[in-house]
Design an enzyme around this catalytic site. Sequence first.
Site, PDB file in Angstrom:
ATOM      1  N   GLY A 348       0.829  -1.208   0.000  1.00  0.00           N
ATOM      2  CA  GLY A 348       0.000   0.000   0.000  1.00  0.00           C
ATOM      3  C   GLY A 348       0.855   1.245   0.000  1.00  0.00           C
ATOM      4  N   GLY A 353       3.262   7.685   3.612  1.00  0.00           N
ATOM      5  CA  GLY A 353       4.323   6.717   3.390  1.00  0.00           C
ATOM      6  C   GLY A 353       3.793   5.413   2.835  1.00  0.00           C
ATOM      7  N   VAL A 355       3.313   1.065   2.979  1.00  0.00           N
ATOM      8  CA  VAL A 355       3.027  -0.033   3.892  1.00  0.00           C
ATOM      9  C   VAL A 355       3.557  -1.317   3.271  1.00  0.00           C
ATOM     10  CG1 VAL A 355       1.239  -1.326   5.116  1.00  0.00           C
ATOM     11  CG2 VAL A 355       0.969   1.141   4.760  1.00  0.00           C
ATOM     12  N   ASP A 466      -9.561  11.734   8.985  1.00  0.00           N
ATOM     13  CA  ASP A 466      -9.058  11.252   7.693  1.00  0.00           C
ATOM     14  C   ASP A 466      -9.733   9.938   7.316  1.00  0.00           C
ATOM     15  OD1 ASP A 466      -7.561  11.516   5.407  1.00  0.00           O
ATOM     16  OD2 ASP A 466      -5.783  10.546   6.228  1.00  0.00           O
TER      17      ASP A 466
END
Length: 656
Positions: A348, A353, A355, A466
Amino acid sequence: MAVSMSKLLVIYIVSECLLLQISVTEAGDASASFELHGGKLVQLDGDAKFMGGSVFQLTDSSKGLRSGSAGRVVYMNTITLWNSSTKSSANFTTHFQFQINWTPNGDNKSIDNGGDGLAFFMAAPESGNHLGYRTDGGWLGLFTPNKNGNLSNKLVAVEFDTYSSNRGENSNHIGIDINNITSKASVPANQRLNNGKIWNARIDYCGNENMLNVSAGSEGQVSVRLSYEVNLTKYLPQCVVVGFSASASESSEIHRLISWNFSSILSNSSGIQSSRKKKISWKAIIIVSSAILVAVPLVSFVFYRYSRRNREKQQSDMDMALDHVPRRFTYAELSSSTSRFSEQKRVGRGGFGDVYKGILVKSDETVAVKRISAASKQGKKEYLAEIRTITRLRHRNLVQLLGWCHEKGQLLLVYEYMPNGSLDNLLFGRRRGELQWNHRYRIATDIANALLYLHDLWDECVVHRDIKSSNVLLDSEFNAKLGDFGLARLVKHDQWLKTTKIAGTLGYLAPECAVTGISSTESDVFSFGAVALEIACGRPALDHNLESPKIRLVQWVWDLYGEGRLIDAADSNLLGIFDRVELEQLMMIGLWCSHPDPATRPKIRQVLQLLNFELPMPRLPSTLPRATYSPLEQGFFPHSSDFAAPPDSGSSDIPR
């Protein structure tokens, strides 16, 4: 002369730095932190025994009604509770999980005769040795009839009492005890403490306010709260032992400590200042000055050491802030688990950033490693905020944080691995078309359950800020869990979070946030509405590859709703296989949550009731209302009167 003056200036600065370092070392912070991962950090008394992992059993059911049972689990080191010179108390927090199983003995069928309960206690070290518990159990394993109420006990405890006594207290309560089995303050538990469920408890003490706060609950909900003002320095010595005690006297009651972590910090800035004044003297300056005059290179070395200690102190501060997190990983361990963060292991990519999928070598456990990008806007503040927030939350629909790492300039978070990845990938990514309708509706319900816990059921309100499909992760059974708490903030219930910068993602960002910078539970609900429409329609909330008015998903769906063609917005990848009633219900919920007026949107509890068809769906305007804002004294804030529908929109039955 200029050289001499420069040397004197350097000597003075370095002297000041050295003396300040010495004083801080002598009068600095005293802290303690630990988490049980085995039986090595504690000593066991009485019938207590280690069960493996982090589980301890404090009482023994095999002893039966006649003999009773009692036991203790005590941390092997003492904890510094207050400063000896200023008597300023430490701030401490402890989280633990416990389980009490009650079974009646013989003819004793009354559940009110449970006995006796479990307690977290702090006591003088010598008291920890002679706080005798009776051989027949009872008195929480902390008191005996002849010592109950004695000032020499030097004991403060938080009890989870299950015994029906004659002390005038509820037989099922949480209380705060000081040298006495009778609580100074108590509150009834809303369900049986000995019902066999795993209870989560948290105890906080604020030394500045002398306030002891207790919260507890089971099944992911905080159901009991108790606060009591007490100056612990009046009842406890400077160093104390901490632990748990339990007893069972009149029934077979098993007490288990499932997990326990504890952290405290004793800060004393005033002590640093006073110590510094005492240490600064001409004698010390002359000694340091002479040393520098003899060896000028020492100046560079001292500054290097001072800068290094500053960096180490910052690192230590971060370590201290993260000590309550389940585990600290090494960079080498995470790098090895992800094949040095190879592209093949990346599962991801987000704004903060990448994953990576990792397999820990020692345990063979599969994890997800989030590496904060150096180019992202998320720095140490957001990194710490995410850890501090998510580690205090426990819910089946929230991603579990397993640990952290910050080495070699890297900020890394380790989460439980979710085999089916993020929701956006299954809706409109590489795996689009794999997600069936029965999974989709349940996913929407799971997200709503997570938000209900964050907004209403935890002891503080958490505004996520978010919520989007890429932050919704799916396990092997396609159950949804909400993750990425880097932007989350804690606020008091029923309050707005006013910030100076906009946080969120376009398409999911509520209009009032874009204009005012204010976030709230209402703005989270708006973001949920965007995700709900994505689940039903199979396309992103914002897609600039499409022509207007299809760019904004909510505008397109609302237009179809006004034309009576709502079902046309259904995801074509479903191939017409869906529950029409559920599909229309989810779309209508998405539209209502997307209303420009935050006061008009439903609460998340109402959303869940609508998803369960427990409430009738209100009638929405046939066209998307317009949002306008006007300045008020506290900044911009939306007015309900400013949300005017066009003349042909018709009336609406939206609750106000």
